[in-house]
Design an enzyme around this catalytic site. Structure first.
Site, mmCIF file in Angstrom:
data_model
loop_
_atom_site.group_PDB
_atom_site.id
_atom_site.type_symbol
_atom_site.label_atom_id
_atom_site.label_comp_id
_atom_site.label_asym_id
_atom_site.label_seq_id
_atom_site.Cartn_x
_atom_site.Cartn_y
_atom_site.Cartn_z
ATOM 1 N NE ARG A 159 68.060 60.930 35.341
ATOM 2 C CZ ARG A 159 69.253 60.219 35.461
ATOM 3 N NH1 ARG A 159 69.809 59.580 34.560
ATOM 4 N NH2 ARG A 159 69.664 60.130 36.846
ATOM 5 C CB CYS A 194 64.818 53.611 37.374
ATOM 6 S SG CYS A 194 65.519 54.498 36.231
ATOM 7 C CB SER A 220 65.072 64.941 46.364
ATOM 8 O OG SER A 220 65.456 65.179 45.070
ATOM 9 C CD GLU A 253 55.073 59.691 28.393
ATOM 10 O OE1 GLU A 253 54.855 58.557 28.534
ATOM 11 O OE2 GLU A 253 55.914 60.093 27.449
ATOM 12 C CE1 TYR A 273 63.204 60.918 49.201
ATOM 13 C CE2 TYR A 273 62.100 62.649 47.866
ATOM 14 C CZ TYR A 273 62.774 61.419 47.923
ATOM 15 O OH TYR A 273 63.165 60.964 46.666
ATOM 16 C CE LYS A 299 61.976 60.496 36.605
ATOM 17 N NZ LYS A 299 62.679 59.397 37.107
ATOM 18 C CB CYS A 352 69.367 56.026 36.487
ATOM 19 S SG CYS A 352 68.341 56.398 37.844
ATOM 20 C CE LYS A 366 60.528 61.719 40.386
ATOM 21 N NZ LYS A 366 61.623 60.768 39.900
ATOM 22 N NE ARG A 389 68.799 63.200 38.202
ATOM 23 C CZ ARG A 389 68.413 64.031 37.007
ATOM 24 N NH1 ARG A 389 69.506 64.684 36.715
ATOM 25 N NH2 ARG A 389 67.483 63.980 36.572
ATOM 26 C CB CYS A 412 66.617 56.135 33.173
ATOM 27 S SG CYS A 412 66.769 57.435 34.368
HETATM 28 C C1 PBG Z 1 64.977 57.335 38.970
HETATM 29 C C2 PBG Z 1 64.435 58.232 39.628
HETATM 30 C C3 PBG Z 1 64.598 59.618 39.987
HETATM 31 C C4 PBG Z 1 63.783 59.854 41.080
HETATM 32 C C5 PBG Z 1 62.756 58.849 41.243
HETATM 33 N N1 PBG Z 1 63.193 57.766 40.545
HETATM 34 C C6 PBG Z 1 65.625 60.469 39.582
HETATM 35 C C7 PBG Z 1 65.860 60.803 38.177
HETATM 36 O O1 PBG Z 1 65.221 60.632 37.413
HETATM 37 O O2 PBG Z 1 66.904 61.434 37.904
HETATM 38 C C8 PBG Z 1 63.857 61.125 41.557
HETATM 39 C C9 PBG Z 1 63.061 61.355 42.928
HETATM 40 C C10 PBG Z 1 63.416 62.516 43.973
HETATM 41 O O3 PBG Z 1 64.035 63.626 43.365
HETATM 42 O O4 PBG Z 1 63.042 62.528 45.088
HETATM 43 N N2 PBG Z 1 65.203 57.573 37.698
#
Ligand code: PBG
Length: 324
Positions: free
Chosen positions: A215, A118, A272, A231, A311, A193, A120, A246, A203, A128
């Site tokens: 986003r 990605c 996260s 999707e 994590y 996602k 970003c 996700k 982030r 992204c």
């Molecule tokens: C990149 C990406 C993100 C995450 C994984 N790849 C952040 C987003 O889309 O803003 C999130 C992972 C997490 O929160 O643990 N695009």
């Protein structure tokens, strides 16, 4: 009337284990890692206690200790020193992630390497994809994602994991890798996602919060489930080997639905914010961390995810092994 006593199957631990439908295995878990530039560097991520961004030399030590706990697979995110508007630092074969992959594969050839694809973290504005005015330009982003994925695959990644949510990126990446003779590199698609506030701590970690807007024009509306099926099926059609949902816990219905709708393995990303919530409450001793983690991960698996990105992987491995 025969008496239906549900408790007969719950009375002893042995009986409970005998009838248990879902059992976590160390094979199910993938630990995400943040990789930064420089030597002998480690940076704490304040909103993710216990998780650090590491320079490659320190990362190798961390992977070794993860492998000693039984870890076998990792997902890698780069934190580049320089960002620009073109994504140049994302596609460079000498960039942080291809360099990390080469070092990992040199030291631990059997460790399964999955690289996040990605832009970003590499683009100044934090979106992204590349911009056309204030619009994220889907089709202009595809060649960059393909070059980034190809650079990772060439460096030795076992799987690339596109997380950008541009349309048609899976077929674009698949064709680009095949053309370079990299047809054995798999694709784990972040297919479903959602535009989620649970990504906040991530982030902070990679400094990728969008500079303007959000986003929502490319990630999914969390109110929807029908387009999750579209999707996932589309990404399988385009060549994804594994599809991911996700976040995880607030989206167990999406995991279950996708598992019924596609014939490839389903992964879920316990993101996260989900990690940070458990950490914060357990640091205050408001919940029992180990039990809440095992319950959460078991629920994600019960919903239909065979693979869980979390994590908590490193911490949870000994708990799971002891539980088997
Ligand atoms: C990149 C990406 C993100 C995450 C994984 N790849 C952040 C987003 O889309 O803003 C999130 C992972 C997490 O929160 O643990 N695009």
């Amino acid at each position: 009337m025969t008496s239906r006593r549900f408790r007969r199957l719950r009375l002893t631990e042995t009986t409970r284990l005998l009838v248990r439908e879902t059992q976590l295995s160390p094979h199910d878990l993938i630990q995400p890692f943040f990789v930064m530039e420089g030597k002998d560097k480690a940076r704490l991520i304040p909103s993710m206690p216990g998780i650090e961004a590491l320079s490659i030399d320190r990362l190798l030590g961390e992977i070794e200790s993860y492998m000693q706990m039984g870890g076998r697979a990792g997902l890698f995110f780069g934190i580049p020193q320089k960002k620009d508007l073109s994504g140049h630092h994302a596609i460079d074969e000498k960039a942080i992630i291809p360099s990390a992959i080469r070092a990992i594969k040199k030291n631990f050839p059997e460790f399964l390497v999955i690289s996040d694809v990605c832009l970003c973290a590499y683009l100044k504005h934090g979106h992204c994809g590349v911009l056309n005015g204030h619009i994220i330009d889907n089709d202009a982003t595809l060649p960059l994602l393909s070059q980034m994925a190809t650079a990772h695959a060439k460096a030795g990644a076992d799987f690339v994991a596109p997380s950008d949510m541009m349309d048609f990126r899976i077929s674009h990446i698949r064709q680009a890798m095949d053309k370079k003779g990299l047809s054995d590199t798999g694709i784990i698609s972040y297919a479903v996602k959602y535009a989620s506030s649970f990504y906040g701590p991530f982030r902070d970690a990679v400094d990728s919060a969008p500079e303007f807007g959000d986003r929502k024009s490319y990630q999914m509306d969390y109110a929807n489930i029908k387009e999750a099926v579209k999707e996932a099926q589309q990404d399988v059609f385009e060549g994804a080997d594994i599809v991911m949902v996700k976040p995880a816990l607030a989206y167990l219905d999406a995991i279950a639905k996708i598992n019924e709708s596609v014939n490839v393995p389903v992964a879920a990303y316990h993101v996260s914010g989900e990690y940070s919530m458990i950490k914060a409450a357990s640091q205050k001793m408001w919940i029992d961390e180990k039990r809440v983690v095992i319950e959460s991960l078991t629920s994600i698996k019960r919903a239909g995810a065979k693979i869980i990105f979390t994590y908590y992987a490193k911490e949870a491995l000994p708990w799971i092994i002891a539980n088997q």
